[in-house]
Design an enzyme around this catalytic site. Structure first.
Site, PDB file in Angstrom:
ATOM      1  N   GLY A  57      -2.939  21.391 -20.822  1.00  0.00           N
ATOM      2  CA  GLY A  57      -3.725  20.281 -20.275  1.00  0.00           C
ATOM      3  C   GLY A  57      -2.833  19.077 -20.112  1.00  0.00           C
ATOM      4  CB  CYS A  84       1.200  24.065 -23.060  1.00  0.00           C
ATOM      5  SG  CYS A  84       2.180  22.646 -22.577  1.00  0.00           S
ATOM      6  CE1 TYR A  85      -4.172  17.778 -25.494  1.00  0.00           C
ATOM      7  CE2 TYR A  85      -5.739  19.600 -25.391  1.00  0.00           C
ATOM      8  CZ  TYR A  85      -5.446  18.289 -25.709  1.00  0.00           C
ATOM      9  OH  TYR A  85      -6.410  17.481 -26.249  1.00  0.00           O
ATOM     10  CG  HIS A 171       2.989  26.991 -19.345  1.00  0.00           C
ATOM     11  ND1 HIS A 171       1.635  26.778 -19.328  1.00  0.00           N
ATOM     12  CD2 HIS A 171       3.569  25.778 -19.527  1.00  0.00           C
ATOM     13  CE1 HIS A 171       1.394  25.482 -19.485  1.00  0.00           C
ATOM     14  NE2 HIS A 171       2.552  24.859 -19.609  1.00  0.00           N
ATOM     15  CD  GLU A 173       0.436  30.028 -18.381  1.00  0.00           C
ATOM     16  OE1 GLU A 173       0.800  30.512 -19.468  1.00  0.00           O
ATOM     17  OE2 GLU A 173       0.229  28.807 -18.222  1.00  0.00           O
ATOM     18  CB  SER A 225     -16.825  37.246   8.236  1.00  0.00           C
ATOM     19  OG  SER A 225     -16.020  37.564   7.108  1.00  0.00           O
ATOM     20  CG  ASP A 229     -13.540  37.315  -0.433  1.00  0.00           C
ATOM     21  OD1 ASP A 229     -12.679  38.099  -0.864  1.00  0.00           O
ATOM     22  OD2 ASP A 229     -13.379  36.076  -0.417  1.00  0.00           O
ATOM     23  CB  SER A 231     -15.174  43.910   4.027  1.00  0.00           C
ATOM     24  OG  SER A 231     -14.952  43.277   5.246  1.00  0.00           O
ATOM     25  CE  LYS A 369      -9.115  36.868  -0.521  1.00  0.00           C
ATOM     26  NZ  LYS A 369     -10.288  36.241   0.120  1.00  0.00           N
TER      27      LYS A 369
END
Ligand code: XMP
Length: 513
Positions: A57, A84-85, A171, A173, A225, A229, A231, A369
Site C-alpha cells: 500500500g 511490503c506494507y 513483491h 508477485e 458481441s 467475455d 462468448s 481475463k
C-alpha cells in the site's frame, strides 16, 4: 462439492499490485478473493478462508490515516502472509519496530534467504527480488525469526512458524522477483495446506451444473458481441440450458472484415446456438451521416445499440434472465477492493439496468481475463475468438477520423485485414496486445507509376500493455512494417502513404478517437 472449498483472502491495503497478487495465487491453482482491509476477524472466520495475504500500500504504517487491519486477524489461527506494507503492518501490530529510512530501496535487489524456513523452502540462498519501500522492519516482534536479509535491509522476510505468520518486504508477485512464485506456493501449499484444486476444467463443469440448477426451465437472453467475455459466458449458459438461451448479435456494420460472419458461423454452426444476428449496418450508418465528433459517434452508436437490442428482445416475449460477461476485474473496479480504478469507457454492449428481467446471470464474475480464456479453450471455442484482441464497442467508427462513409469503411476493413494477416504470419499476434489500422483523414501527394496521386494516409497502431490504462508502442520489426506498407499501397485502392504511430499512452490514447 464445489471447487471453492479452498479460498485465500487477499486483503487490499491499496497497493498497485493487489490484483496481480490475486492473479498469481490463481495461477498456483488456488482460488482467492480480493477484499478491503476493513473486513473484520469475525467476517473472515465466518467466510472460512484457508489463508490471508496482506497487500502492499502507498502509506507508512505511522501515517495518521494509515489503513489498519482488525488486530484479531492474527489470533484466528489462519496463516497470514504480509507483503511490503502488509509486512510492516504485521510487524508493528505485533510489537515489532518499523522505521523510516533516508534511502528508498527500489527495483531489483539482491537478497539472501534461509532455505530451511517455510517460505523459502527449496529456494536458492542468494537471489534477486523486486523492492519498493522507504519504511522497513527494524525489529521483529516476539516469536519471529528473520528469514531473509539484504545489504540495506535488516529484515527482508520474517516468520513465526508457531502462529503461522509470514512476511516479506519485497513483491513476490512481480516478474523481477526470480523465485516469487515458489515463495507464494510455499505459503499456499505448505502454510495454508491448499491442494491446487482451482482448475478451469472443474470450473467449467461446476458452473454448468450450477447454472442448470439456477435457471431451471426459465429463459435467458444474452447480447453477444463476439468478444471473448460474452462468448464464454454465453457458451456456459448454452451448455447448461441449450435452446432456453437466445443470443442477440447486433451487427452494426462497424466490425472488422468478415468478423460478423465468423461469429455467426462459430455459434450457429459449431455450437448450434439460438443466435439472432441483426444486420443493422444501414441503420447505424444513416444515423452517423456527417458526424465527425468522436464523442457524438460513441453516443449515437451506444444508444442505437440499445434500441436495436430492445426491439429484438421484445419480439421474443417473456424472458426471465439476462446473461452478461462481467469479469472479476470489473467487479473489483466497481469498488470491492481499495484500489478502485475509474473506468474510462462504457462498453457499447452495456445495457441499461432496468430492462425488465427477473435477474442477471454473470457466470464469469469470479474470473480474471486469462482464466476466461482458459475456460473458453476448455469449452472448445476456436483460438481466434479466445485470443481476440480487445475491440472497442463503437468499432471502426472511432478508427475513421471525421465522418463515416461506406467507402471509407471498406477501405479501412481491407487495410486492417492486411495488418492482421501480417501480424499473425510473423507471430506478433500474441506478443502485441492490440494492433489495428487507422484511416487518418489526411490526404497527401504521392507518385505511382508515372503519375502524381493525392490519396489517403493509413496509420498503423500497435501497443504492448497489461492493463490498457498505460501502453507502450510496440517495437515491430522494420521488415514486417515494410511488408504491411507495401501490401496496403498495392492492394488497397486509394491509399498512397502508410505511417507508424510511435506514441505511448499517456500522452496519447490507444485509439485515435
Ligand atoms: P484508449 O483509446 O482510451 O483505449 O487508450 C483503451 C482500451 O479501451 C478500448 N476502447 C473502448 N472500448 N468502448 C469500448 O468498449 C469504447 O468506446 C472504447 N474506446 C476505447 C480500446 O480499444 C483499448 O483497448
Amino acid at each position: 462439492m464445489g471447487i471453492k472449498n479452498e479460498s485465500i483472502l487477499i486483503m487490499d491495503f491499496g497497493g498497485q499490485y493487489s490484483q496481480l497478487i490475486a492473479r498469481r495465487v490463481r495461477e498456483c491453482n488456488v482460488y482467492c478473493e480480493l477484499k478491503s482491509y476493513k473486513m473484520t476477524a469475525d467476517e473472515i472466520k465466518k467466510a472460512g478462508y484457508k489463508g490471508i495475504i496482506f497487500t502492499g500500500g502507498p502509506n507508512s504504517t505511522y501515517d495518521e490515516n494509515a489503513p489498519k487491519c482488525d488486530p484479531k486477524v492474527f489470533e484466528l489461527g489462519i496463516p497470514v502472509l504480509g507483503i511490503c506494507y502488509g509486512a510492516q503492518l504485521m510487524a508493528q501490530t505485533l510489537g515489532g519496530k518499523v522505521k523510516s529510512s533516508d534511502v528508498k530501496e527500489y527495483g531489483k535487489t539482491e537478497i539472501e534467504v534461509n532455505p530451511s524456513s517455510l517460505l523459502f523452502h527449496a529456494a536458492k540462498p542468494n537471489n534477486v527480488c523486486w523492492m519498493s519501500h522507504t519504511d522497513f522492519i527494524a525489529e521483529v516482534p516476539h516469536g519471529f525469526k528473520i528469514t531473509a536479509i539484504s545489504a540495506d535491509c535488516p529484515v527482508v522476510a520474517m516468520e513465526d512458524i508457531k502462529r503461522n505468520l509470514y512476511a516479506m518486504q519485497f513483491h513476490p508477485e512481480v516478474q523481477h522477483t526470480n523465485e516469487g512464485m515458489l515463495y507464494l506456493k510455499n505459503f499456499l501449499y505448505n502454510a495454508c495446506c491448499c491442494t491446487a484444486e482451482w482448475q478451469m476444467s472443474s470450473f467449467v463443469t461446476d458452473t454448468i451444473r450450477d447454472l442448470k440448477d439456477k435457471i431451471g426451465d426459465k429463459k435467458v437472453l444474452c447480447a453477444l458481441s463476439g468478444g471473448v467475455d460474452s462468448s464464454v459466458a454465453a457458451l456456459l449458459v448454452h451448455k447448461a440450458v441449450g435452446k432456453q438461451l437466445t443470443c442477440i448479435f447486433v451487427d452494426h456494420g462497424l466490425l472488422r472484415k468478415d468478423e460478423g460472419d465468423q461469429v455467426e458461423s462459430v455459434f450457429k454452426q459449431q455450437f448450434d446456438m439460438n443466435l439472432i444476428r441483426v444486420n443493422a449496418k444501414d441503420r447505424f450508418l444513416s444515423k452517423l451521416v456527417g458526424v465527425s465528433d468522436p464523442e457524438r459517434k460513441r453516443k449515437i452508436i451506444g444508444e442505437e445499440f440499445i434500441r436495436v437490442f430492445e426491439e429484438e428482445s421484445q419480439k421474443l416475449g417473456k424472458i426471465e434472465y439476462l446473461c452478461q460477461g462481467t469479469i472479476y476485474p470489473d467487479v473489483v473496479e466497481s469498488g470491492v477492493g481499495e484500489s478502485a480504478v475509474i473506468k474510462s469507457h462504457h462498453n457499447v454492449g452495456g445495457l441499461p439496468e432496468d430492462v425488465g428481467f427477473e435477474g442477471i446471470i454473470e457466470p464469469l464474475r469470479d474470473l480474471f481475463k486469462d482464466e476466461v480464456r482458459r475456460a473458453g479453450l476448455e469449452l472448445g471455442i476456436p483460438e481466434f475468438l479466445v485470443w481476440r484482441q480487445p475491440f472497442p464497442g463503437p468499432g471502426l467508427a472511432i478508427r475513421i477520423m471525421g465522418d463515416i462513409t461506406e467507402e471509407k469503411l471498406a477501405l479501412l476493413k481491407d487495410a486492417d485485414a492486411i495488418m492482421r494477416e501480417e501480424f499473425a504470419a510473423n507471430g506478433l499476434d500474441r506478443q502485441v496486445n492490440q494492433y489495428f489500422a487507422v484511416l487518418t483523414g489526411i490526404k497527401s501527394v504521392g507518385v505511382m507509376g508515372d503519375g502524381r496521386t493525392y490519396d489517403n494516409t493509413i496509420a498503423l497502431r500497435a501497443v504492448t500493455t497489461s492493463d490498457f490504462m498505460t501502453a507502450d508502442w510496440a517495437r515491430v520489426p522494420y521488415d514486417v512494417l515494410e511488408k504491411i506498407s507495401n501490401r496496403m499501397i498495392n492492394e488497397v485502392p486509394n491509399v498512397n502513404r502508410v505511417v507508424y504511430d510511435i506514441t505511448s499512452k499517456p500522452p496519447a490514447t490507444i485509439e485515435w478517437e
